[in-house]
Design a protein around this motif. Structure first.
Motif, mmCIF file in Angstrom:
data_model
loop_
_atom_site.group_PDB
_atom_site.id
_atom_site.type_symbol
_atom_site.label_atom_id
_atom_site.label_comp_id
_atom_site.label_asym_id
_atom_site.label_seq_id
_atom_site.Cartn_x
_atom_site.Cartn_y
_atom_site.Cartn_z
ATOM 1 N N LEU A 282 -57.481 44.133 32.167
ATOM 2 C CA LEU A 282 -58.409 44.410 31.308
ATOM 3 C C LEU A 282 -58.452 43.545 30.225
ATOM 4 N N PHE A 283 -57.093 43.570 29.327
ATOM 5 C CA PHE A 283 -56.865 43.134 28.181
ATOM 6 C C PHE A 283 -57.093 41.547 28.271
ATOM 7 N N TYR A 284 -56.774 40.757 29.328
ATOM 8 C CA TYR A 284 -57.384 39.619 29.765
ATOM 9 C C TYR A 284 -58.713 39.158 29.900
ATOM 10 N N GLN A 285 -59.341 40.073 30.235
ATOM 11 C CA GLN A 285 -60.766 40.042 30.750
ATOM 12 C C GLN A 285 -61.704 40.432 29.789
ATOM 13 N N ASP A 286 -61.316 41.400 28.714
ATOM 14 C CA ASP A 286 -62.266 41.929 27.694
ATOM 15 C C ASP A 286 -61.806 41.598 26.304
ATOM 16 N N PRO A 287 -62.399 40.623 25.744
ATOM 17 C CA PRO A 287 -62.160 40.080 24.464
ATOM 18 C C PRO A 287 -62.269 41.390 23.474
ATOM 19 N N SER A 288 -63.079 42.313 23.697
ATOM 20 C CA SER A 288 -63.141 43.356 22.651
ATOM 21 C C SER A 288 -61.939 44.096 22.721
ATOM 22 N N PHE A 289 -61.095 44.398 24.134
ATOM 23 C CA PHE A 289 -60.010 44.910 24.092
ATOM 24 C C PHE A 289 -58.822 44.121 23.174
ATOM 25 N N CYS B 60 -55.404 57.355 33.211
ATOM 26 C CA CYS B 60 -55.403 55.917 32.557
ATOM 27 C C CYS B 60 -55.626 54.957 33.765
ATOM 28 N N LEU B 61 -55.286 55.211 34.948
ATOM 29 C CA LEU B 61 -55.393 54.213 36.153
ATOM 30 C C LEU B 61 -56.754 54.338 36.370
ATOM 31 N N PHE B 62 -57.512 55.545 36.659
ATOM 32 C CA PHE B 62 -58.873 55.679 37.122
ATOM 33 C C PHE B 62 -59.949 54.831 35.999
ATOM 34 N N PHE B 63 -59.623 55.207 34.751
ATOM 35 C CA PHE B 63 -60.627 54.769 33.968
ATOM 36 C C PHE B 63 -60.328 53.007 33.887
ATOM 37 N N GLY B 64 -59.114 52.675 33.900
ATOM 38 C CA GLY B 64 -58.921 51.402 33.431
ATOM 39 C C GLY B 64 -59.561 50.522 35.065
ATOM 40 N N LEU B 65 -59.690 50.942 35.985
ATOM 41 C CA LEU B 65 -60.172 50.393 37.406
ATOM 42 C C LEU B 65 -61.507 50.260 37.198
ATOM 43 N N SER B 66 -62.169 51.724 36.636
ATOM 44 C CA SER B 66 -63.535 51.742 36.645
ATOM 45 C C SER B 66 -64.042 50.495 35.553
ATOM 46 N N GLU B 67 -63.200 50.439 34.341
ATOM 47 C CA GLU B 67 -63.743 49.310 33.474
ATOM 48 C C GLU B 67 -63.635 47.930 33.981
ATOM 49 N N LEU B 68 -62.750 47.784 35.037
ATOM 50 C CA LEU B 68 -62.750 46.327 35.598
ATOM 51 C C LEU B 68 -63.910 46.180 36.627
ATOM 52 N N GLY B 69 -64.334 47.101 37.149
ATOM 53 C CA GLY B 69 -65.396 47.012 38.076
ATOM 54 C C GLY B 69 -64.837 47.460 39.508
ATOM 55 N N GLY B 70 -63.789 48.022 39.823
ATOM 56 C CA GLY B 70 -63.157 48.845 41.056
ATOM 57 C C GLY B 70 -61.952 47.891 41.490
ATOM 58 N N VAL B 71 -61.382 48.422 42.664
ATOM 59 C CA VAL B 71 -60.267 47.751 43.229
ATOM 60 C C VAL B 71 -60.302 46.476 43.467
ATOM 61 N N GLU B 72 -61.354 46.428 44.149
ATOM 62 C CA GLU B 72 -61.446 44.649 44.828
ATOM 63 C C GLU B 72 -61.444 43.879 43.601
ATOM 64 N N LYS B 73 -62.396 44.210 42.246
ATOM 65 C CA LYS B 73 -62.426 43.340 41.352
ATOM 66 C C LYS B 73 -60.987 43.161 40.568
ATOM 67 N N PHE B 74 -60.366 44.185 40.578
ATOM 68 C CA PHE B 74 -58.983 44.311 40.172
ATOM 69 C C PHE B 74 -58.089 43.151 40.697
ATOM 70 N N PHE B 75 -57.822 43.345 41.898
ATOM 71 C CA PHE B 75 -57.346 42.410 42.841
ATOM 72 C C PHE B 75 -57.682 40.957 42.742
ATOM 73 N N GLU B 76 -58.873 40.821 42.438
ATOM 74 C CA GLU B 76 -59.351 39.599 42.129
ATOM 75 C C GLU B 76 -58.832 38.854 40.899
ATOM 76 N N LEU B 77 -58.913 39.472 40.144
ATOM 77 C CA LEU B 77 -58.621 39.372 38.500
ATOM 78 C C LEU B 77 -57.160 39.363 38.139
ATOM 79 N N VAL B 78 -56.249 40.161 38.714
ATOM 80 C CA VAL B 78 -54.968 40.251 38.382
ATOM 81 C C VAL B 78 -54.018 38.932 38.242
ATOM 82 N N ASP B 79 -53.315 38.827 37.396
ATOM 83 C CA ASP B 79 -52.549 37.746 37.099
ATOM 84 C C ASP B 79 -51.503 37.647 38.265
ATOM 85 N N LYS B 80 -51.495 36.586 39.298
ATOM 86 C CA LYS B 80 -50.636 36.810 40.192
ATOM 87 C C LYS B 80 -49.352 36.511 40.042
ATOM 88 N N GLU B 81 -48.972 35.750 38.869
ATOM 89 C CA GLU B 81 -47.445 35.642 38.398
ATOM 90 C C GLU B 81 -46.968 37.094 38.162
#
Length: 535
Positions: free
Chosen positions: A299-306, A193-214
């Motif tokens: 991914l939920f907050y970035q992907d309306p289809s999810f 789940c972790l691997f495919f989730g990161l893949s859907e987001l576009g990688g680790v760097e993209k995840f760090f950029e998009l994650v909710d800091k709160e």
């Protein structure tokens, strides 16, 4: 799901039927309930962690981290009390229980106090464990129905019947080795789940950029858990550390589902390795599925289809899944984002976690029923008849848990919080009773009995009438009330009965120091974690 997914699920279920058949030779109570005390610390460690890392943890903990309002990485504070609780168990509780030679951990209370204490606390365990397990199975079945399309009654029967058969045949060895397989599958599921989730987001760097800091904050020293009207005063450092200490001391030391594994150990050295391994490995595993929750939540907050997929499933099942929208995150992701074959593996992971919890419950409930009730009130039972009766009792408890699963009804909030609330009512009073039994000499049976009843009923009162006290505090409050009332009543009545025991030690200063140091390490990691994500 495709044919290959169903084949994977079918092969998994057949494997567990084979496990029960392979371990069907059980000649005595110690064979059936303690595995003949022949199992090493490695399988016991995986079995212990598999029981703790249930389907609830796999689905609901990531949901808490990624989606729940007021959630986030503060879930990691659940782990702070673990190494300190293990140190306490090594010093004060486990050696005495192990050397007493009991099968049911509650048998010790009769040796120290009298039969009433043993029967009372055994009854408390049976009620709390069967209800919590039934709630867990019910909820997992509903989630599988909503996402996979398997009717919830069929999911309950599949999970229940297969688990009943291999637990019935193989006893504790089947439970332990089944847990080993299930733990490996569960860890594989988290990584997938972790691997495919990161893949859907576009990688680790993209995840760090998009994650909710709160959601990155883990440790908060200001939240004390005494004014949660807005649910913003929970999961602070102090309630999680202090309450967690008593929760885990009780869970690992005096809950039959876990202590039975300690009693199954070859020797004291095996127990020490088992406790150390659980103290060390729990944090990285929890950290991994918390990060998985962050990834899927992002991914939920970035992907309306999810979002639409989860909302569609929730809306179609709101009558049964009301208040559990977040719990759909992981299973919906599995069904809609993973390829065929991998879906089957992940559905197996969910079933594995549920079956692991159920098998442990069945075996432990059967053990305390046989040892604490049937054996003491019946005549001398020969080994062959004992094993036969144990299997029948296993079936009874399995069916009762399934019955509760069918009729448990609606529960509010994320499932993992509800399960822990149920446990927190009882954990503090139970560990309080054992501390009275092992570490005091003047406590009487009547004092201990009044103590545990007062502790349990006071915690129930807090649940129903004092929502401002965060439920994690119930573990500490229940302990303090049980311990204090037990001592006071015993001193007032001055009718101490039962046999006293000298406390057995098997952990040295260096062992305790290592666990304290590990607590400091995980606290330090948790404090710097937000800055790591913000790099």
């Amino acid at each position: 799901m495709t044919l290959i997914d169903y084949i994977i699920i079918f092969l998994y279920l057949i494997t567990f039927l084979a496990i029960g058949f392979f371990f069907k030779e059980n000649k005595s109570s110690k064979d059936y309930f303690l595995g003949g005390r022949s199992v090493g610390w490695g399988p016991l460690t995986l079995s212990t962690m598999a029981t703790q890392l249930s389907a609830i943890s796999f689905i609901s903990a990531p949901a808490f981290v990624g989606l729940k309002n007021g959630g986030g990485m503060q879930w990691l504070t659940f782990e702070f009390g673990v190494p300190l609780a293990m140190a306490f168990l090594m010093i004060a509780i486990v050696p005495t229980l192990y050397k007493s030679g009991v099968v049911s951990v509650y048998e010790y209370l009769e040796k120290r106090f009298d039969a009433s204490s043993r029967l009372l606390i055994s009854f408390v365990f049976q009620i709390s464990r069967s209800v919590a397990t039934g709630v867990m199975i019910y909820t997992m079945a509903l989630i599988l129905q909503a996402t996979v399309g398997i009717d919830y009654w069929l999911s309950i029967l599949l999970i229940g019947v297969i688990t009943l058969i291999y637990s019935f045949q193989g006893g504790m060895k089947a439970v332990i080795w089944g847990d080993v397989i299930q733990m490996i599958i569960l860890l594989l599921g988290i990584v997938i789940c972790l691997f495919f989730g990161l893949s859907e987001l576009g990688g680790v760097e993209k995840f760090f950029e998009l994650v909710d800091k709160e959601r990155l904050e883990v440790v908060n020293f200001d939240k004390l858990g005494f004014s949660n009207a807005s649910k913003n005063d929970e999961f602070g450092f102090w309630p999680m550390l202090i309450g967690g200490f008593f929760l885990y001391a009780s869970y690992y030391g005096t809950d039959q589902t876990q202590s039975q594994r300690l009693l199954s150990s070859k020797n004291m050295d095996t127990i020490k390795k088992l406790l150390f391994a659980n103290a060390i490995f729990r944090f990285p595993i929890t950290l991994t599925y918390c990060i998985m929750g962050l990834v899927l939540g992002t991914l939920f907050y970035q992907d309306p289809s999810f979002q639409e997929m989860i909302e569609s499933v929730y809306s179609a099942n709101i009558g049964t899944l009301e208040g559990k929208r977040a719990d759909l995150m992981v299973p919906v992701f599995i069904i809609h984002y993973l390829p065929s074959g991998v879906i089957g593996i992940l559905i197996v992971a969910i079933m594995s976690a549920a079956m692991s919890s159920l098998s442990s419950t069945i075996n432990s409930l059967s053990a305390v029923t046989m040892e604490d009730f049937i054996k003491r009130f019946g005549s001398d039972i020969k080994d062959k008849k004992y094993v036969f009766l144990s299997r029948i009792i296993s079936v009874f408890w399995g069916l009762l848990c399934l019955f509760i699963a069918f009729f448990t009804g609606k529960i509010e909030g994320t499932v993992i919080e509800v399960i822990n609330k149920i446990g927190s009512v009882f954990y503090g009073p139970i560990i309080g009773t054992f501390v009275l039994a092992i570490m005091t000499k003047k406590t009487s049976a009547i004092g201990a009995n009044i103590g545990i009843l007062t502790g349990v009923f006071f915690n129930i009162f807090l649940w129903l009438n004092v929502p401002s006290i965060f439920w994690f505090w119930w573990n500490a409050i229940g302990f303090l009330i049980t311990f204090s009332v037990g001592l006071i009543v015993s001193n007032l009545l001055r009718n101490n009965t039962g046999q006293t025991y000298e406390i057995e030690y098997f952990a040295g200063f260096k062992d305790i120091l290592k666990l304290i140091l590990y607590f400091i390490i995980i606290l330090s990691i948790s404090l710097i974690l937000p800055s790591i994500f913000n790099l």
